[in-house]
Design a protein around this motif. Structure first.
Motif, short mmCIF file in Angstrom:
data_model
loop_
_atom_site.label_atom_id
_atom_site.label_comp_id
_atom_site.label_asym_id
_atom_site.label_seq_id
_atom_site.Cartn_x
_atom_site.Cartn_y
_atom_site.Cartn_z
N TYR A 105 0.83 -1.21 0.00
CA TYR A 105 0.00 0.00 0.00
C TYR A 105 0.86 1.26 0.00
O TYR A 105 0.53 2.24 -0.65
N ALA A 106 1.98 1.21 0.73
CA ALA A 106 2.88 2.37 0.78
C ALA A 106 3.44 2.68 -0.61
O ALA A 106 3.55 3.84 -1.00
N ARG A 107 3.77 1.62 -1.36
CA ARG A 107 4.33 1.83 -2.70
C ARG A 107 3.29 2.48 -3.62
O ARG A 107 3.57 3.42 -4.34
N LYS A 108 2.04 1.97 -3.56
CA LYS A 108 0.97 2.56 -4.39
C LYS A 108 0.76 4.02 -4.04
O LYS A 108 0.57 4.86 -4.92
N MET A 109 0.80 4.32 -2.74
CA MET A 109 0.60 5.71 -2.29
C MET A 109 1.69 6.62 -2.87
O MET A 109 1.40 7.68 -3.42
N VAL A 110 2.95 6.19 -2.76
CA VAL A 110 4.05 7.03 -3.24
C VAL A 110 3.99 7.20 -4.76
O VAL A 110 4.21 8.29 -5.28
N GLU A 111 3.64 6.12 -5.47
CA GLU A 111 3.53 6.23 -6.94
C GLU A 111 2.44 7.22 -7.33
O GLU A 111 2.60 8.01 -8.27
N GLY A 112 1.33 7.23 -6.59
CA GLY A 112 0.26 8.20 -6.84
C GLY A 112 0.72 9.62 -6.54
O GLY A 112 0.51 10.55 -7.33
N TYR A 113 1.39 9.80 -5.38
CA TYR A 113 1.90 11.11 -4.99
C TYR A 113 2.86 11.67 -6.04
O TYR A 113 2.86 12.86 -6.34
#
Length: 499
Positions: A380-388
């Motif tokens: 989930y952290a990776r998806k969040m950073v990619e979105g950011y």
């Protein structure tokens, strides 16, 4: 400091000018590059929030388990004698006022009193670096809604009871002006690591920097060196205005008062209600990136219908409210259940930059890391950073902090290659936004060195790496296992707002 034409001192790197449609602003008088400190400024006064008065040192704003309290007023708390001595000049008059008043007034009253004592003692310009007097700053009292005016009147009434008779007496107009200035220009003071807002302060030069939703500067608090035993060597609490990229000579300096992750309509609403102006920046005018923040997921050229996107967005919004309730109650397993249900239902429909989905992923990664489900948390952290990364300015501090969190989470999950990459990314951003001497950049540098060493080991022999890792985890050297807090609680909104 040089002397300007009017005989007033100026800071060499900036100049006050009339910004079209914005009133006074600051412009650069020389060229700057990413990471340059344009100016740093100490506060005229700052206080710890009421809610944290016993957990944060009133002098250096560090969070400490055991603080010593002032024997006189029993209210102010300090790390030790050193901090108490360093804070005495500011606390002296407050201390006897609290004793005489018999109770402790709220943070707004306390900061206004500290400002007025300071002005009474030193005059309207407390340093030769100060570009503006407080009289010249906007108070926007005329623009305040009815409810806020009522609160202001109560604060002024209590202030008058609290203000000592032997201090210089001021008119109601002067007092309310300072309250108004704090209301729209009070700056959130963070703890020494910059992770949580712990107080409010006033920095007059910073008040001159106008807002832009996609700014060319960022502001951080750098408490500098507070560890020296002799208070003479303590550096002052100060903010730094830092360039996010190349700024040309003559260009206006801007910071973001609200988080860019909001939709342009919401940013404009916040700016109007909190700072009393209509934002006309390019990003608001052209609603830049709004479609990404609230749009649908495109797969092989196929998009969901507007109706499906709206339905998923509304559902996500309702689940966010439910999730917040569960989080406030500390029911983290319930939080996970709500998030998972929501993500399963809306992920196929919503874009990977949809702001509600990003909030779900962000919460999920924090809570799962707290519950020690590290693999899940890392995904989930990776998806969040990619979105950011698709939404934020490449040097946005919030992006840097998110990458740092994701790096630690991947490290905890044993995914050393991604972890090292994320931590390097975070370090590159924080070198610009926070600079090399900030405590959090130093933490990151230590993590970077550690993950680099582990990565080399991992590439040489995976089996040995994993067995050493098991042993290391029992000692837990590198963690960020504090309880999950809401993202909004962080230093997202620059200026302190009374809710």
């Amino acid at each position: 400091a040089q002397i300007g034409e009017s005989g007033a001192p100026t800071m060499e790197t900036v100049a006050i000018f009339d910004s079209p449609g914005k009133g006074r602003g600051l412009k650069a008088t020389k060229e700057f590059w990413a990471g340059d400190v344009i100016f740093s400024e100490a506060s005229i006064a700052a206080v710890v929030f009421d809610s944290l008065a016993e957990r944060i040192c009133h002098s250096c704003f560090r969070r400490q388990e055991k603080l010593q309290r002032c024997g006189q007023c029993k209210f102010a708390h300090y790390c030790d004698r050193t901090c108490q001595r360093a804070g005495w000049a500011e606390h002296k008059l407050e201390c006897s006022a609290i004793k005489a008043y018999g109770k402790v007034p709220n943070e707004n009253i306390r900061v206004v009193a500290r400002i007025m004592w300071r002005l009474d003692k030193e005059g309207s310009t407390v340093s030769d670096m100060q570009l503006t007097t407080l009289d010249e700053l906007e108070d926007h009292i005329a623009d305040m809604p009815e409810d806020d005016l009522k609160e202001l009147k109560v604060d002024i009434h209590n202030f008058l009871d609290y203000w000592p008779h032997n201090s210089k007496q001021h008119t109601i107009d002067d007092i309310s002006h300072i309250f108004g200035v704090i209301n729209c220009n009070g700056f959130s003071v963070s703890d020494q690591r910059g992770l949580q807002a712990v107080g409010v302060g006033l920095f007059p030069n910073l008040c001159l920097v106008n807002h832009d939703c996609w700014p060319n500067c960022t502001v951080i608090l750098n408490h500098g060196n507070q560890s020296a035993v002799n208070t003479m060597f303590h550096s002052q609490r100060r903010i730094e205005l830092r360039a996010l990229g190349k700024i040309a000579e003559g260009e206006e300096l801007t910071v973001a008062y609200v988080d860019f992750l909001n939709l342009s309509e919401e940013r404009q609403r916040l700016l109007k209600t909190q700072y009393f102006f209509d934002c006309t920046c390019e990003d608001c005018k052209n609603r830049i990136k709004d479609d990404m923040k609230i749009g649908g997921r495109e797969e092989d050229g196929v998009k969901p219908s507007e109706e499906q996107v709206k339905e998923a967005t509304d559902y996500c919004f309702q689940m966010l409210e439910k999730m917040e309730k569960a989080r406030l109650n500390g029911d983290y397993h319930e939080v996970v259940k709500i998030c998972r249900e929501c993500i399963e239902k809306t992920e196929p429909v919503l874009a990977d930059t949809h702001i509600y989905l990003l909030r779900m992923w962000s919460t999920m990664s924090e809570v799962q890391a707290y519950l020690q489900y590290f693999d899940d948390a890392a995904d989930y952290a990776r998806k969040m950073v990619e979105g950011y990364m698709k939404l934020y300015h490449p040097n946005n501090a919030a992006l840097g902090m998110a990458a740092m969190r994701a790096g630690v989470t991947h490290w905890q999950a044993g995914q050393i290659e991604v972890a090292h990459g994320m931590i390097c990314k975070a370090y590159a951003i924080l070198m610009v936004t926070h600079g090399p001497t900030h405590p959090i950049t130093k933490d990151l540098d230590a993590m970077r060195i550690q993950t680099e060493m582990e990565l080399r080991m991992f590439k040489q022999n995976e089996y040995v790496y994993h067995s050493m890792r098991e042993a290391a985890l029992k000692n837990k050297p590198m963690t960020m296992m504090h309880e999950p807090k809401s993202v909004e609680e962080g230093i997202k909104n620059l200026f302190h707002r009374r809710k």
